[in-house]
Design an enzyme around this catalytic site. Sequence first.
Site, PDB file in Angstrom:
ATOM      1  N   CYS A  74     -22.313 -21.419  38.548  1.00 35.83           N
ATOM      2  CA  CYS A  74     -21.424 -20.362  38.058  1.00 35.83           C
ATOM      3  C   CYS A  74     -20.097 -20.507  38.794  1.00 35.83           C
ATOM      4  CB  CYS A  74     -22.065 -19.002  38.351  1.00 35.83           C
ATOM      5  SG  CYS A  74     -21.021 -17.568  38.026  1.00 35.83           S
ATOM      6  N   CYS A 183     -15.675 -22.229  33.402  1.00 30.80           N
ATOM      7  CA  CYS A 183     -16.845 -21.345  33.389  1.00 30.80           C
ATOM      8  C   CYS A 183     -17.997 -22.154  32.815  1.00 30.80           C
ATOM      9  CB  CYS A 183     -16.567 -20.116  32.517  1.00 30.80           C
ATOM     10  SG  CYS A 183     -18.019 -19.067  32.240  1.00 30.80           S
TER      11      CYS A 183
END
Length: 259
Positions: A74, A183
């Site tokens: 992440c 992302c």
Amino acid sequence: MNKENPIGLFDSGVGGTSIWKEVHALLPNENTIYLADSKNAPYGIKSKEEIIFLSSKNTEFLLEQNSKIIVVACNTATTNAIKELRAKYDVPFIGIEPAIKPAALQSKTQTIGILATKGTLNSELFHKSVSNHPDVKIIEQIGHGLVQLIENGDINTPEMEELLKSYLIPMVEKNIDYLVLGCSHYPYLIPQIKRLIPSHIKIIDSGEAVAKQTKRILESLNLINGSNKKSSQIFYTNSEPEVLQKLLNYEQNVVYKSF
């Protein structure tokens, strides 16, 4: 540390499976445990303190499963919490951050775009990366709403296309020749993105680099699993598993569990 212990990975939801796929492809003999904290997605709109808290909680869960290394799959958690995680826990961490460096070094127009969450773009680590390339113009764009649509399984929808158009077209007009996906959810949007931007613009994500770094660290610590047993792949989610299953193409020999 047992070499057969799993590689642990966590993300704010299903997006980090794009990283898991690269890790599993490069290291098919390794057991893996993936934690999807979809209930708390997206991390990108949370405070740094919240992100550190959730990342610590995820780390502790993976350590309880005897993970030998943890991949923070992440961008937002890496850029906001990995420093604190490394200080707090005695386990190797692999982070993921936007691939600004290769894009900046290869750009011919000296202009690159980055699509990322607010949490990543506001982080100290991101600003440090940007400051290393003062001669390159970096067009930053927060991907408001993209993570939530992906978490809901709404990838190929008119709403997604409209959002992507609103984010990408202004970047194209500013003459970018590289688009950095900041992302781990966003690689699932590459087919749509390719339809919306000119073919000369190269898209970069961090999955392959993270997999290679994971392998390097495991080799350096002599923790590569040399067993001939069939590897196990376990996915934990605190939401419905359907979106996970769809993104993994209902991959065989994968176990889904709730936490």
